[in-house]
Design a protein around this motif. Sequence first.
Motif, PDB file in Angstrom:
ATOM      1  N   ASP A 139     -23.936 -17.238   0.519  1.00 45.83           N
ATOM      2  CA  ASP A 139     -24.941 -18.292   0.411  1.00 45.83           C
ATOM      3  C   ASP A 139     -24.236 -19.625   0.635  1.00 45.83           C
ATOM      4  O   ASP A 139     -23.517 -20.110  -0.239  1.00 45.83           O
ATOM      5  N   LEU A 140     -24.437 -20.206   1.800  1.00 45.47           N
ATOM      6  CA  LEU A 140     -23.721 -21.438   2.157  1.00 45.47           C
ATOM      7  C   LEU A 140     -24.017 -22.585   1.207  1.00 45.47           C
ATOM      8  O   LEU A 140     -23.198 -23.494   1.045  1.00 45.47           O
ATOM      9  N   ASP A 141     -25.183 -22.573   0.590  1.00 47.54           N
ATOM     10  CA  ASP A 141     -25.530 -23.651  -0.336  1.00 47.54           C
ATOM     11  C   ASP A 141     -24.825 -23.510  -1.682  1.00 47.54           C
ATOM     12  O   ASP A 141     -24.781 -24.473  -2.459  1.00 47.54           O
ATOM     13  N   ASP A 142     -24.279 -22.324  -1.951  1.00 48.63           N
ATOM     14  CA  ASP A 142     -23.693 -22.081  -3.270  1.00 48.63           C
ATOM     15  C   ASP A 142     -22.196 -21.789  -3.228  1.00 48.63           C
ATOM     16  O   ASP A 142     -21.480 -22.075  -4.189  1.00 48.63           O
ATOM     17  N   VAL A 143     -21.695 -21.233  -2.125  1.00 52.94           N
ATOM     18  CA  VAL A 143     -20.304 -20.827  -2.059  1.00 52.94           C
ATOM     19  C   VAL A 143     -19.371 -22.047  -2.101  1.00 52.94           C
ATOM     20  O   VAL A 143     -19.724 -23.133  -1.632  1.00 52.94           O
ATOM     21  N   THR A 144     -18.201 -21.852  -2.692  1.00 53.35           N
ATOM     22  CA  THR A 144     -17.184 -22.900  -2.674  1.00 53.35           C
ATOM     23  C   THR A 144     -16.408 -22.797  -1.367  1.00 53.35           C
ATOM     24  O   THR A 144     -15.873 -21.735  -1.040  1.00 53.35           O
ATOM     25  N   ARG A 145     -16.358 -23.887  -0.656  1.00 54.50           N
ATOM     26  CA  ARG A 145     -15.719 -23.929   0.657  1.00 54.50           C
ATOM     27  C   ARG A 145     -14.290 -24.464   0.523  1.00 54.50           C
ATOM     28  O   ARG A 145     -13.988 -25.229  -0.388  1.00 54.50           O
ATOM     29  N   VAL A 146     -13.446 -24.065   1.466  1.00 55.68           N
ATOM     30  CA  VAL A 146     -12.031 -24.432   1.414  1.00 55.68           C
ATOM     31  C   VAL A 146     -11.584 -24.911   2.785  1.00 55.68           C
ATOM     32  O   VAL A 146     -11.957 -24.338   3.811  1.00 55.68           O
ATOM     33  N   LYS A 158     -17.990 -27.276  -3.138  1.00 58.56           N
ATOM     34  CA  LYS A 158     -19.279 -26.897  -2.569  1.00 58.56           C
ATOM     35  C   LYS A 158     -19.752 -28.015  -1.651  1.00 58.56           C
ATOM     36  O   LYS A 158     -19.615 -29.198  -1.969  1.00 58.56           O
ATOM     37  N   GLY A 159     -20.313 -27.637  -0.499  1.00 61.77           N
ATOM     38  CA  GLY A 159     -20.788 -28.624   0.451  1.00 61.77           C
ATOM     39  C   GLY A 159     -19.686 -29.304   1.243  1.00 61.77           C
ATOM     40  O   GLY A 159     -19.953 -30.247   1.985  1.00 61.77           O
ATOM     41  N   LEU A 160     -18.444 -28.838   1.104  1.00 58.94           N
ATOM     42  CA  LEU A 160     -17.301 -29.455   1.786  1.00 58.94           C
ATOM     43  C   LEU A 160     -17.451 -29.386   3.302  1.00 58.94           C
ATOM     44  O   LEU A 160     -17.836 -28.364   3.853  1.00 58.94           O
ATOM     45  N   GLU A 161     -17.142 -30.477   3.966  1.00 55.91           N
ATOM     46  CA  GLU A 161     -17.058 -30.539   5.423  1.00 55.91           C
ATOM     47  C   GLU A 161     -15.834 -31.371   5.801  1.00 55.91           C
ATOM     48  O   GLU A 161     -15.630 -32.439   5.230  1.00 55.91           O
ATOM     49  N   PRO A 162     -15.016 -30.923   6.756  1.00 59.53           N
ATOM     50  CA  PRO A 162     -15.041 -29.601   7.383  1.00 59.53           C
ATOM     51  C   PRO A 162     -14.416 -28.560   6.469  1.00 59.53           C
ATOM     52  O   PRO A 162     -13.750 -28.902   5.489  1.00 59.53           O
ATOM     53  N   TYR A 163     -14.615 -27.301   6.801  1.00 54.67           N
ATOM     54  CA  TYR A 163     -14.009 -26.208   6.049  1.00 54.67           C
ATOM     55  C   TYR A 163     -13.693 -25.085   7.020  1.00 54.67           C
ATOM     56  O   TYR A 163     -14.273 -25.000   8.117  1.00 54.67           O
ATOM     57  N   ASP A 164     -12.768 -24.209   6.629  1.00 56.25           N
ATOM     58  CA  ASP A 164     -12.418 -23.095   7.519  1.00 56.25           C
ATOM     59  C   ASP A 164     -12.365 -21.753   6.791  1.00 56.25           C
ATOM     60  O   ASP A 164     -12.014 -20.744   7.396  1.00 56.25           O
ATOM     61  N   CYS A 165     -12.704 -21.731   5.506  1.00 51.49           N
ATOM     62  CA  CYS A 165     -12.727 -20.467   4.771  1.00 51.49           C
ATOM     63  C   CYS A 165     -13.502 -20.632   3.470  1.00 51.49           C
ATOM     64  O   CYS A 165     -13.876 -21.754   3.097  1.00 51.49           O
ATOM     65  N   PHE A 166     -13.741 -19.503   2.803  1.00 47.95           N
ATOM     66  CA  PHE A 166     -14.481 -19.480   1.550  1.00 47.95           C
ATOM     67  C   PHE A 166     -13.581 -19.046   0.393  1.00 47.95           C
ATOM     68  O   PHE A 166     -12.637 -18.269   0.564  1.00 47.95           O
ATOM     69  N   ASP A 167     -13.902 -19.507  -0.787  1.00 46.86           N
ATOM     70  CA  ASP A 167     -13.288 -19.112  -2.052  1.00 46.86           C
ATOM     71  C   ASP A 167     -13.904 -17.782  -2.490  1.00 46.86           C
ATOM     72  O   ASP A 167     -15.111 -17.691  -2.680  1.00 46.86           O
ATOM     73  N   THR A 168     -13.078 -16.726  -2.649  1.00 44.54           N
ATOM     74  CA  THR A 168     -13.603 -15.421  -3.070  1.00 44.54           C
ATOM     75  C   THR A 168     -13.799 -15.322  -4.577  1.00 44.54           C
ATOM     76  O   THR A 168     -14.360 -14.342  -5.063  1.00 44.54           O
ATOM     77  N   GLY A 169     -13.277 -16.303  -5.328  1.00 44.99           N
ATOM     78  CA  GLY A 169     -13.380 -16.247  -6.784  1.00 44.99           C
ATOM     79  C   GLY A 169     -12.285 -15.443  -7.448  1.00 44.99           C
ATOM     80  O   GLY A 169     -12.362 -15.161  -8.643  1.00 44.99           O
ATOM     81  N   VAL A 170     -11.236 -15.095  -6.696  1.00 40.72           N
ATOM     82  CA  VAL A 170     -10.110 -14.349  -7.256  1.00 40.72           C
ATOM     83  C   VAL A 170      -8.835 -15.166  -7.033  1.00 40.72           C
ATOM     84  O   VAL A 170      -8.511 -15.525  -5.905  1.00 40.72           O
TER      85      VAL A 170
END
Length: 234
Positions: A139-146, A158-170
């Motif tokens: 969910d792009l509106d909820d995921v933490t971007r990196v 969250k909402g970060l621009e630009p980004y190139d990956c997602f936080d998996t929570g681990v």
Amino acid sequence: MIDTAILLAAGEGSRLRSAAPFKPLCRVGGHTLLAHALYGLAQAGLTRAVIVLGYGASEIEAHLAARQWPLVVETVRTDHRLPNGSSVLAAAPRVPGEALLAMCDHLVDPSLYRRMAQVGAGGGTRLGIDRRIGSDWVDLDDVTRVQSDGERIVAIGKGLEPYDCFDTGVFATGPALFAALRQLEAPSLTEGMRILAATGQAYLTDCSDLDWIDVDDQWALDKAERWRSISARA
């Protein structure tokens, strides 16, 4: 290899209230999210889990006490209204060294836990990331971007621009993150990671080949059910 996990399970989970009164006890494929996490951690080789509880703590502790688990389970409590960094700090006294940090509401391939436990925190904190930024499981509106630079995290949110990956929570983490969170009046995990990123202590490990999903609402729960159904038939 890291042998202890901090499992965050304190949130209210209001967006999943129709599925379960307490998010950690929401069932996917016949098992609670909490059970999926604990069995996944044990399968990955961890031997101890410190679970941070808040909302519904008594009910969740009763669930934990009602059965045997494949690793040593301890609980601590925090106020569920506080930012998630407060949950991390609640567990810190139980973890003198490095720990795997995971979210109870994330369904995770145990191999992701294992990879992060094996690589360790590297003197700072290391986050498992996913470069599949076109995935329809997120969910792009909820995921933490990196945003990354080689093995280092340079920005997160969250909402970060630009980004190139997602936080998996681990995460593989330890004293550096605890110290960063203690600097904050309202300690959030993202803000703590930003402090570490500014000092070059926030690292990443690519886990794009391993599956995970944040089960935060009915949309994600439906996807998680399909994933577990496919896995069961494989």
